[in-house]
Design an enzyme around this catalytic site. Structure first.
Site, PDB file in Angstrom:
ATOM      1  N   ARG A   1       0.836  -1.204   0.000  1.00 25.31           N
ATOM      2  CA  ARG A   1       0.000   0.000   0.000  1.00 25.31           C
ATOM      3  C   ARG A   1       0.871   1.254   0.000  1.00 25.31           C
ATOM      4  NH1 ARG A   1      -1.978   2.773   4.335  1.00 25.31           N
ATOM      5  NH2 ARG A   1      -1.835   0.973   5.726  1.00 25.31           N
TER       6      ARG A   1
ATOM      7  N   LYS B   1      -6.316   4.667 -20.348  1.00 28.54           N
ATOM      8  CA  LYS B   1      -6.545   5.017 -21.752  1.00 28.54           C
ATOM      9  C   LYS B   1      -5.307   4.711 -22.603  1.00 28.54           C
ATOM     10  CE  LYS B   1     -10.512   6.644 -20.231  1.00 28.54           C
ATOM     11  NZ  LYS B   1     -10.368   6.702 -18.774  1.00 28.54           N
TER      12      LYS B   1
END
Length: 395
Positions: free
Chosen positions: A59, A211
């Site tokens: 994390r 993307k």
């Protein structure tokens, strides 16, 4: 890794580890462990305190995720980079990084992606941040609002979604900095292939890596690149908010970056050809693409992108409004209908239904987005096939 002079070489080698003592893999390894052992408690203490580099818990940091972050840092010419679990998490982290708090003002481009506007208005606005929008293609209007508002930050896109408007980025950054306003630039649609905003002194650059950086529709992630002064707050955000990019997604995104140059160059070429042919067909009320002479941002795009391309998204206004758009979408056979851009496939999205679903009619009218507007993310298929499928669906 050496900061190679050639940008294409950076794309191939960025994020490659050279830290192993003798042999290392030619492809970056996937390291998916949640925690890491140290040689001694003193070493772990030094890593956790930030006195030495290393890994303790994924994390906080992970080798594969850091390799991806480092690759994007090199591509964007930044001093620091931090990866996140999505593009929206990255945008939220950028707003946190500029020190935005209750009582501050935030200035948004009027033409932002709908979710970015909703995040700013409904999350940060509810926390006491004053939000205003401005037409960033109108420098006189921006100058006036900046001097009146004195905002903490200005958020804009290098290529707007969905009408592909292009700002005069360098001048906007100078105007913002004159009033101590930090500039956050979403460079998702342009990618570092067309422009690197930090070279124009933007403070932070955001990507939805889902993307074009990833490019294959199989991984979700985001990344923020900026000056070194933002490193601590960006890292603090990912540790405390838990918006951690998974090692597997980071591995996929890093793999995608290696082919970004060849993919995006071809997609820009395809988009230019598709825009020309759809415009020439006279089947649409309007075709939006900054590479077309009639696009209002054509000159700004030519100067900002310096001939490297005009992006890989085309928008059209379909006669018949919503019914006309739905008829077209239902008749497509090759081109897909999906809520993303940047894949190797050509995909259509209806902004009123998806990306800008929560914006009011008044806001959309100010943008120029109507019931007729359809966004087309151009892929790597043959241009003839893309055009034929769209025009056949119109027929």
């Amino acid at each position: 890794m050496k900061d190679f002079i050639s940008f294409d070489t950076r794309l191939i080698h960025a994020g490659q580890s050279r830290t192993w003592p003798q042999q290392y893999p030619t492809a970056p390894p996937l390291i998916s462990g949640t925690s890491f052992r140290a040689e001694s408690p003193e070493e772990m203490d030094a890593i956790l305190s930030g006195d030495r580099p290393g890994f303790t818990y994924s994390r906080h940091a992970n080798p594969t995720v850091e390799a991806f972050s480092e690759a994007v840092r090199l591509l964007e010419d930044g001093a620091t980079a931090q990866a996140f679990s999505s593009g929206m998490a990255a945008l939220d982290a950028a707003l946190f990084a500029i020190g935005l708090k209750s009582g501050d003002s935030l200035l948004l481009s009027r033409d932002l992606y709908g979710a970015t506007m909703t995040l700013s208005e409904e999350i940060w606005g509810d926390m006491g941040v004053h939000i205003e929008t401005v037409d960033v293609t109108d420098l006189e209007q921006v100058h006036g609002v900046l001097n009146r508002l004195r905002p903490k930050g200005l958020v804009l896109e290098t290529l707007s979604n969905p009408l592909m408007k292009v700002p005069q980025l360098g001048q906007l950054v100078r105007l913002a900095h004159d009033v101590d306003c930090q500039v956050v630039v979403d460079n998702t649609f342009a990618t570092p292939i067309l422009v690197r905003p930090i070279d124009l002194r933007a403070d932070l650059v955001v990507h939805s890596a889902t993307k074009y950086l990833g490019g294959h529709g199989d991984a979700i992630g985001g990344v923020v690149v900026g000056q070194i002064g933002y490193a601590s707050r960006l890292h603090q955000y990912v540790k405390l908010r838990g918006s951690t990019l998974s090692a597997f997604d980071a591995w996929l995104l890093l793999r995608g970056i290696k082919t970004l140059s060849v993919r995006f160059e071809r997609q820009c070429q395809n988009a230019a050809a598709v825009a020309e042919r759809l415009s020439a067909s006279q089947r649409f009320t309007r075709v939006y693409y900054p590479g077309l002479d009639g696009h209002p941002s054509h000159e700004s795009a030519r100067l900002l992108f310096s001939g490297r391309g005009y992006g890989a998204v085309v928008a059209v206004d379909v006669p018949g409004g919503r019914n006309g758009v739905f008829r077209l979408l239902s008749r497509l056979t090759l081109v897909g209908s999906a809520t993303t851009v940047g894949d190797v496939y050509t995909l259509c999205l209806y902004p009123r239904m998806a990306s800008h679903r929560h914006q009011s009619a008044e806001v959309l009218a100010a943008m120029g987005v109507s019931d007729q507007t359809l966004r087309i993310s151009i892929g790597l298929e043959a241009v003839d096939d893309i055009v034929a499928d769209i025009l056949n669906a119109m027929d």
